[in-house]
Design a protein around this motif. Structure first.
Motif, PDB file in Angstrom:
ATOM      1  N   CYS A  66      82.585   9.356 -79.369  1.00 39.55           N
ATOM      2  CA  CYS A  66      83.289   8.067 -79.261  1.00 39.55           C
ATOM      3  C   CYS A  66      82.389   6.979 -78.706  1.00 39.55           C
ATOM      4  N   ILE A  67      81.605   7.301 -77.693  1.00 40.82           N
ATOM      5  CA  ILE A  67      80.691   6.307 -77.111  1.00 40.82           C
ATOM      6  C   ILE A  67      79.725   5.798 -78.174  1.00 40.82           C
ATOM      7  N   ALA A  68      79.157   6.708 -78.946  1.00 37.64           N
ATOM      8  CA  ALA A  68      78.191   6.293 -79.973  1.00 37.64           C
ATOM      9  C   ALA A  68      78.855   5.473 -81.071  1.00 37.64           C
ATOM     10  N   TYR A  69      80.052   5.863 -81.484  1.00 38.99           N
ATOM     11  CA  TYR A  69      80.717   5.129 -82.555  1.00 38.99           C
ATOM     12  C   TYR A  69      81.194   3.752 -82.112  1.00 38.99           C
ATOM     13  N   LEU A  70      81.459   3.581 -80.827  1.00 43.43           N
ATOM     14  CA  LEU A  70      81.981   2.306 -80.354  1.00 43.43           C
ATOM     15  C   LEU A  70      80.930   1.233 -80.127  1.00 43.43           C
ATOM     16  N   GLY A  71      79.688   1.572 -80.157  1.00 43.04           N
ATOM     17  CA  GLY A  71      78.695   0.536 -79.886  1.00 43.04           C
ATOM     18  C   GLY A  71      77.319   0.830 -80.444  1.00 43.04           C
ATOM     19  N   PRO A  72      76.639   1.830 -79.910  1.00 45.61           N
ATOM     20  CA  PRO A  72      75.242   2.036 -80.297  1.00 45.61           C
ATOM     21  C   PRO A  72      75.026   2.260 -81.791  1.00 45.61           C
ATOM     22  N   LEU A  73      75.947   2.918 -82.464  1.00 47.71           N
ATOM     23  CA  LEU A  73      75.754   3.206 -83.879  1.00 47.71           C
ATOM     24  C   LEU A  73      75.632   1.923 -84.695  1.00 47.71           C
ATOM     25  N   VAL A  74      76.541   1.001 -84.481  1.00 44.87           N
ATOM     26  CA  VAL A  74      76.528  -0.249 -85.242  1.00 44.87           C
ATOM     27  C   VAL A  74      75.320  -1.098 -84.855  1.00 44.87           C
ATOM     28  N   LEU A  75      75.091  -1.234 -83.564  1.00 42.76           N
ATOM     29  CA  LEU A  75      73.990  -2.084 -83.108  1.00 42.76           C
ATOM     30  C   LEU A  75      72.629  -1.528 -83.507  1.00 42.76           C
ATOM     31  N   MET A  76      72.455  -0.226 -83.341  1.00 40.04           N
ATOM     32  CA  MET A  76      71.167   0.372 -83.685  1.00 40.04           C
ATOM     33  C   MET A  76      70.926   0.311 -85.183  1.00 40.04           C
ATOM     34  N   GLY A  77      71.981   0.503 -85.971  1.00 37.99           N
ATOM     35  CA  GLY A  77      71.834   0.414 -87.418  1.00 37.99           C
ATOM     36  C   GLY A  77      71.342  -0.955 -87.855  1.00 37.99           C
ATOM     37  N   ARG A  78      71.776  -1.974 -87.162  1.00 35.05           N
ATOM     38  CA  ARG A  78      71.341  -3.337 -87.504  1.00 35.05           C
ATOM     39  C   ARG A  78      69.927  -3.626 -86.994  1.00 35.05           C
ATOM     40  N   TRP A  79      69.634  -3.172 -85.783  1.00 39.56           N
ATOM     41  CA  TRP A  79      68.333  -3.472 -85.181  1.00 39.56           C
ATOM     42  C   TRP A  79      67.213  -2.591 -85.727  1.00 39.56           C
ATOM     43  N   LEU A  80      67.483  -1.293 -85.822  1.00 37.24           N
ATOM     44  CA  LEU A  80      66.432  -0.348 -86.185  1.00 37.24           C
ATOM     45  C   LEU A  80      66.448   0.060 -87.650  1.00 37.24           C
ATOM     46  N   GLY A  81      67.564  -0.097 -88.303  1.00 34.14           N
ATOM     47  CA  GLY A  81      67.717   0.425 -89.656  1.00 34.14           C
ATOM     48  C   GLY A  81      68.285   1.834 -89.595  1.00 34.14           C
ATOM     49  N   ARG A  82      68.754   2.305 -90.720  1.00 29.01           N
ATOM     50  CA  ARG A  82      69.438   3.607 -90.748  1.00 29.01           C
ATOM     51  C   ARG A  82      68.501   4.774 -90.447  1.00 29.01           C
ATOM     52  N   ARG A  83      67.323   4.745 -91.013  1.00 29.28           N
ATOM     53  CA  ARG A  83      66.392   5.863 -90.815  1.00 29.28           C
ATOM     54  C   ARG A  83      66.034   6.031 -89.346  1.00 29.28           C
ATOM     55  N   TRP A  84      65.696   4.948 -88.671  1.00 27.22           N
ATOM     56  CA  TRP A  84      65.291   5.038 -87.266  1.00 27.22           C
ATOM     57  C   TRP A  84      66.501   5.284 -86.351  1.00 27.22           C
ATOM     58  N   THR A  85      67.674   4.897 -86.785  1.00 25.83           N
ATOM     59  CA  THR A  85      68.878   5.252 -86.030  1.00 25.83           C
ATOM     60  C   THR A  85      69.070   6.766 -86.046  1.00 25.83           C
ATOM     61  N   MET A  86      68.823   7.382 -87.205  1.00 23.57           N
ATOM     62  CA  MET A  86      68.931   8.845 -87.279  1.00 23.57           C
ATOM     63  C   MET A  86      67.843   9.529 -86.458  1.00 23.57           C
ATOM     64  N   VAL A  87      66.653   8.979 -86.458  1.00 18.17           N
ATOM     65  CA  VAL A  87      65.573   9.550 -85.642  1.00 18.17           C
ATOM     66  C   VAL A  87      65.948   9.461 -84.162  1.00 18.17           C
ATOM     67  N   THR A  88      66.472   8.320 -83.745  1.00 18.94           N
ATOM     68  CA  THR A  88      66.916   8.151 -82.360  1.00 18.94           C
ATOM     69  C   THR A  88      68.045   9.130 -82.044  1.00 18.94           C
ATOM     70  N   GLY A  89      68.970   9.303 -82.974  1.00 18.67           N
ATOM     71  CA  GLY A  89      70.050  10.266 -82.793  1.00 18.67           C
ATOM     72  C   GLY A  89      69.530  11.683 -82.648  1.00 18.67           C
ATOM     73  N   ALA A  90      68.522  12.028 -83.439  1.00 14.70           N
ATOM     74  CA  ALA A  90      67.946  13.373 -83.348  1.00 14.70           C
ATOM     75  C   ALA A  90      67.299  13.598 -81.982  1.00 14.70           C
ATOM     76  N   PHE A  91      66.573  12.606 -81.481  1.00 13.70           N
ATOM     77  CA  PHE A  91      65.966  12.744 -80.153  1.00 13.70           C
ATOM     78  C   PHE A  91      67.021  12.773 -79.048  1.00 13.70           C
ATOM     79  N   THR A  92      68.092  12.012 -79.213  1.00 17.53           N
ATOM     80  CA  THR A  92      69.189  12.051 -78.239  1.00 17.53           C
ATOM     81  C   THR A  92      69.829  13.429 -78.239  1.00 17.53           C
ATOM     82  N   LEU A  93      70.039  13.977 -79.417  1.00 16.13           N
ATOM     83  CA  LEU A  93      70.610  15.313 -79.530  1.00 16.13           C
ATOM     84  C   LEU A  93      69.693  16.369 -78.922  1.00 16.13           C
ATOM     85  N   MET A  94      68.395  16.267 -79.170  1.00 15.75           N
ATOM     86  CA  MET A  94      67.452  17.231 -78.587  1.00 15.75           C
ATOM     87  C   MET A  94      67.405  17.125 -77.067  1.00 15.75           C
ATOM     88  N   THR A  95      67.495  15.913 -76.554  1.00 15.90           N
ATOM     89  CA  THR A  95      67.528  15.728 -75.100  1.00 15.90           C
ATOM     90  C   THR A  95      68.775  16.362 -74.510  1.00 15.90           C
TER      91      THR A  95
END
Length: 143
Positions: A66-95
């Motif tokens: 819910c936290i990711a869907y309410l803010g970071p997902l939309v903002l990161m998709g606009r700032w970083l693009g979809r590919r880098w949003t997924m890379v950031t998500g993968a590193f967040t998941l690994m952490t």
């Protein structure tokens, strides 16, 4: 020496989709395995969880979603693009997974679950749109 396959066109798109589908399967596996973890006696002996903490352990991945869907997902998709949003998500998941795996206390364990949920949502909320963008026009929407 690293051997790298040179994929292009539809083969590249299908390989990416297969990898992303596998990642999606693991998201469901995490949710399903949480029930087995909180029922394990060695886990209960280590963390001394009561019923409310068991519920928190199981639910906090959804809080991270819910936290990711309410803010970071939309903002990161606009700032970083979809590919880098997924890379950031993968590193967040690994952490988050690292925190859960190496948890020495309840805070590390529960915080790791929130980060896992956020990482999963950053990837899941992005990959469908990204795969449709990289697909060739003739295979978009094909079943």
């Amino acid at each position: 020496m690293l051997i790298q396959a040179k994929l292009s066109g539809n083969a590249r798109t299908l390989a990416i989709c297969a990898g992303l589908a596998l990642a999606n399967i693991f998201s469901g596996y995490d949710t399903a395995s949480a029930a087995a973890v909180i029922a394990d006696q060695s886990f209960l002996d280590e963390f001394q969880f009561g019923s409310s903490m068991k519920g928190a352990f199981a639910a906090l991945i959804n809080v991270g979603n819910c936290i990711a869907y309410l803010g970071p997902l939309v903002l990161m998709g606009r700032w970083l693009g979809r590919r880098w949003t997924m890379v950031t998500g993968a590193f967040t998941l690994m952490t988050g997974a690292s925190l859960v795996a190496g948890a020495r206390n309840e805070g590390m364990l529960l915080g790791g679950r929130v980060l896992c949920g956020m990482g999963v949502s950053l990837c899941q909320g992005t990959f469908a749109a990204w795969t449709s963008e990289i697909a060739a026009p003739e295979i978009r929407g094909a079943a």
